[in-house]
Design a protein around this motif. Structure first.
Motif, PDB file in Angstrom:
ATOM      1  N   ILE A  14     -50.667 -76.347  82.154  1.00 47.24           N
ATOM      2  CA  ILE A  14     -50.549 -75.203  83.052  1.00 47.24           C
ATOM      3  C   ILE A  14     -49.978 -75.602  84.427  1.00 47.24           C
ATOM      4  CG2 ILE A  14     -51.915 -73.508  84.359  1.00 47.24           C
ATOM      5  CD1 ILE A  14     -51.554 -72.602  81.534  1.00 47.24           C
ATOM      6  N   PRO A  15     -50.444 -76.687  85.078  1.00 48.75           N
ATOM      7  CA  PRO A  15     -49.918 -76.991  86.414  1.00 48.75           C
ATOM      8  C   PRO A  15     -48.411 -77.266  86.434  1.00 48.75           C
ATOM      9  CG  PRO A  15     -51.929 -78.225  86.011  1.00 48.75           C
ATOM     10  CD  PRO A  15     -51.532 -77.572  84.711  1.00 48.75           C
ATOM     11  N   GLU A  16     -47.830 -77.681  85.319  1.00 46.45           N
ATOM     12  CA  GLU A  16     -46.411 -78.012  85.274  1.00 46.45           C
ATOM     13  C   GLU A  16     -45.533 -76.809  84.951  1.00 46.45           C
ATOM     14  OE1 GLU A  16     -45.924 -81.292  82.603  1.00 46.45           O
ATOM     15  OE2 GLU A  16     -47.355 -82.528  83.709  1.00 46.45           O
ATOM     16  N   GLN A  60     -46.970 -70.537  87.388  1.00 43.82           N
ATOM     17  CA  GLN A  60     -47.624 -70.752  88.679  1.00 43.82           C
ATOM     18  C   GLN A  60     -47.130 -69.738  89.721  1.00 43.82           C
ATOM     19  OE1 GLN A  60     -50.233 -72.524  89.260  1.00 43.82           O
ATOM     20  NE2 GLN A  60     -50.248 -73.456  87.240  1.00 43.82           N
ATOM     21  N   ARG A  61     -45.833 -69.427  89.688  1.00 43.05           N
ATOM     22  CA  ARG A  61     -45.280 -68.429  90.616  1.00 43.05           C
ATOM     23  C   ARG A  61     -45.906 -67.059  90.330  1.00 43.05           C
ATOM     24  NH1 ARG A  61     -40.108 -69.064  89.586  1.00 43.05           N
ATOM     25  NH2 ARG A  61     -39.965 -70.824  90.992  1.00 43.05           N
ATOM     26  N   LEU A  62     -45.982 -66.726  89.043  1.00 42.44           N
ATOM     27  CA  LEU A  62     -46.588 -65.454  88.648  1.00 42.44           C
ATOM     28  C   LEU A  62     -48.042 -65.385  89.109  1.00 42.44           C
ATOM     29  CD1 LEU A  62     -46.466 -62.854  86.756  1.00 42.44           C
ATOM     30  CD2 LEU A  62     -47.479 -64.347  85.044  1.00 42.44           C
ATOM     31  N   LYS A  63     -48.785 -66.413  88.825  1.00 42.15           N
ATOM     32  CA  LYS A  63     -50.221 -66.434  89.131  1.00 42.15           C
ATOM     33  C   LYS A  63     -50.494 -66.427  90.639  1.00 42.15           C
ATOM     34  CE  LYS A  63     -54.200 -69.498  88.569  1.00 42.15           C
ATOM     35  NZ  LYS A  63     -54.647 -70.769  87.997  1.00 42.15           N
ATOM     36  N   ASN A  64     -49.767 -67.254  91.363  1.00 40.01           N
ATOM     37  CA  ASN A  64     -50.096 -67.453  92.773  1.00 40.01           C
ATOM     38  C   ASN A  64     -49.353 -66.555  93.757  1.00 40.01           C
ATOM     39  OD1 ASN A  64     -51.925 -69.588  92.191  1.00 40.01           O
ATOM     40  ND2 ASN A  64     -50.185 -70.920  91.853  1.00 40.01           N
ATOM     41  N   LEU A  70     -49.047 -61.776  91.136  1.00 40.99           N
ATOM     42  CA  LEU A  70     -50.208 -60.997  90.725  1.00 40.99           C
ATOM     43  C   LEU A  70     -51.171 -60.776  91.896  1.00 40.99           C
ATOM     44  CD1 LEU A  70     -50.952 -62.578  87.233  1.00 40.99           C
ATOM     45  CD2 LEU A  70     -50.070 -60.287  87.686  1.00 40.99           C
ATOM     46  N   LYS A  71     -51.592 -59.542  92.037  1.00 44.99           N
ATOM     47  CA  LYS A  71     -52.533 -59.154  93.096  1.00 44.99           C
ATOM     48  C   LYS A  71     -53.746 -58.489  92.452  1.00 44.99           C
ATOM     49  CE  LYS A  71     -49.484 -60.225  96.261  1.00 44.99           C
ATOM     50  NZ  LYS A  71     -49.297 -61.637  96.247  1.00 44.99           N
ATOM     51  N   PRO A  72     -54.877 -58.418  93.166  1.00 47.35           N
ATOM     52  CA  PRO A  72     -56.050 -57.733  92.620  1.00 47.35           C
ATOM     53  C   PRO A  72     -55.692 -56.322  92.154  1.00 47.35           C
ATOM     54  CG  PRO A  72     -56.635 -58.895  94.607  1.00 47.35           C
ATOM     55  CD  PRO A  72     -55.137 -58.994  94.484  1.00 47.35           C
ATOM     56  N   GLY A  73     -56.180 -55.966  90.969  1.00 47.31           N
ATOM     57  CA  GLY A  73     -55.905 -54.661  90.383  1.00 47.31           C
ATOM     58  C   GLY A  73     -54.730 -54.672  89.417  1.00 47.31           C
ATOM     59  N   ASP A  74     -53.912 -55.747  89.436  1.00 47.81           N
ATOM     60  CA  ASP A  74     -52.787 -55.857  88.509  1.00 47.81           C
ATOM     61  C   ASP A  74     -53.276 -56.178  87.108  1.00 47.81           C
ATOM     62  OD1 ASP A  74     -51.010 -55.351  90.513  1.00 47.81           O
ATOM     63  OD2 ASP A  74     -50.281 -57.408  90.706  1.00 47.81           O
ATOM     64  N   THR A  75     -52.372 -56.011  86.151  1.00 45.25           N
ATOM     65  CA  THR A  75     -52.686 -56.332  84.757  1.00 45.25           C
ATOM     66  C   THR A  75     -51.710 -57.387  84.257  1.00 45.25           C
ATOM     67  OG1 THR A  75     -53.520 -54.113  84.339  1.00 45.25           O
ATOM     68  CG2 THR A  75     -52.902 -55.415  82.410  1.00 45.25           C
ATOM     69  N   LEU A  76     -52.238 -58.447  83.681  1.00 44.57           N
ATOM     70  CA  LEU A  76     -51.450 -59.510  83.074  1.00 44.57           C
ATOM     71  C   LEU A  76     -51.482 -59.308  81.570  1.00 44.57           C
ATOM     72  CD1 LEU A  76     -50.014 -62.329  83.124  1.00 44.57           C
ATOM     73  CD2 LEU A  76     -52.304 -63.329  83.004  1.00 44.57           C
ATOM     74  N   VAL A  77     -50.310 -59.255  80.932  1.00 39.93           N
ATOM     75  CA  VAL A  77     -50.224 -59.087  79.489  1.00 39.93           C
ATOM     76  C   VAL A  77     -49.643 -60.357  78.901  1.00 39.93           C
ATOM     77  CG1 VAL A  77     -49.248 -57.737  77.604  1.00 39.93           C
ATOM     78  CG2 VAL A  77     -49.833 -56.600  79.747  1.00 39.93           C
ATOM     79  N   ILE A  78     -50.362 -60.961  77.970  1.00 41.21           N
ATOM     80  CA  ILE A  78     -49.851 -62.139  77.264  1.00 41.21           C
ATOM     81  C   ILE A  78     -49.954 -61.880  75.771  1.00 41.21           C
ATOM     82  CG2 ILE A  78     -50.374 -63.788  79.092  1.00 41.21           C
ATOM     83  CD1 ILE A  78     -52.876 -64.589  77.544  1.00 41.21           C
ATOM     84  N   TYR A  79     -49.102 -62.537  75.023  1.00 41.58           N
ATOM     85  CA  TYR A  79     -49.122 -62.312  73.590  1.00 41.58           C
ATOM     86  C   TYR A  79     -50.301 -63.018  72.939  1.00 41.58           C
ATOM     87  CZ  TYR A  79     -48.062 -62.236  68.695  1.00 41.58           C
ATOM     88  OH  TYR A  79     -48.177 -62.052  67.353  1.00 41.58           O
ATOM     89  N   ASP A  80     -50.549 -64.242  73.368  1.00 44.44           N
ATOM     90  CA  ASP A  80     -51.506 -65.101  72.690  1.00 44.44           C
ATOM     91  C   ASP A  80     -52.307 -65.859  73.740  1.00 44.44           C
ATOM     92  OD1 ASP A  80     -52.748 -67.135  71.152  1.00 44.44           O
ATOM     93  OD2 ASP A  80     -51.118 -67.131  69.719  1.00 44.44           O
TER      94      ASP A  80
END
Length: 194
Positions: A32-34, A39-43, A46-56
């Motif tokens: 994950i750190p690499e 990391q750009r998406l996470k940090n 994304l803000k509080p209240g947002d929704t993250l969609v991942i396949y797996d």
């Protein structure tokens, strides 16, 4: 973040609200750190209240890192939808506590799986050791014992008196730094007699 490899994944991601304009596609690898895009998406995105969609769930790494990532999103009030875990994809806009409860269940399940795997690994290791304990292979089991160099006592006496540095003592004995200090501790406490 959305990761997809086939058109089927893309359709499934779109079915739960992911759109092409807010989709991050990154080549998957477990560390994950690499992962720069992640990391750009996470940090930053994304803000509080947002929704993250991942396949797996594996898009978040192995079980331990996935558990940490989910816990991070839970603490930062970011909703997570995991396409291959259908209960996480149901919208609970009227009651976000249900979404949090479902995410807590996923985290608890990961905790259980991780601890179960640790217990199973320890059990298998113990069984393996027990199987060879009474066999001739037992004599060769484990790390071989260090053979002290012939000049060890003389060098250690010089080192403890302060006549030579530890680096010089390591060079004279041919021992690595870690081994030298581990044996030196035993030597000073009377655990090694030459």
């Amino acid at each position: 973040m959305s990761t997809f490899r086939t058109a089927t994944h893309r359709k499934q991601l779109q079915a739960v609200g992911a759109t092409d304009d807010n989709t991050v596609i990154e080549r998957f690898h477990g560390k994950i750190p690499e992962r720069e895009e992640y990391q750009r998406l996470k940090n930053h995105w994304l803000k509080p209240g947002d929704t993250l969609v991942i396949y797996d769930l594996e898009a978040l790494g192995g079980k331990r890192s996935a558990r940490q990532e989910l816990q991070y999103y839970r603490e930062h009030d970011i909703h997570v939808k995991i396409v291959n875990i259908p209960t996480t994809t149901i919208d609970h806009l009227d009651n976000p506590e249900i979404s949090n409860m479902i995410l807590d269940t996923v985290i608890s399940t990961l905790d259980y799986v991780i601890s179960h795997e640790i217990e199973r690994t320890k059990k298998h290791q113990t069984q393996g050791v027990d199987r060879i304990r009474d066999k001739p292979a037992w004599n060769n089991y484990g790390r071989p014992q260090i053979q002290l160099p012939a000049n060890y006592d003389e060098v250690m006496q010089r080192w403890t008196r302060g006549d030579i540095t530890a680096a010089a003592a390591m060079g004279l004995t041919g021992l690595s730094r870690t081994t030298f200090y581990r044996l030196a501790h035993q030597y000073k406490n009377g655990g090694i007699g030459v």
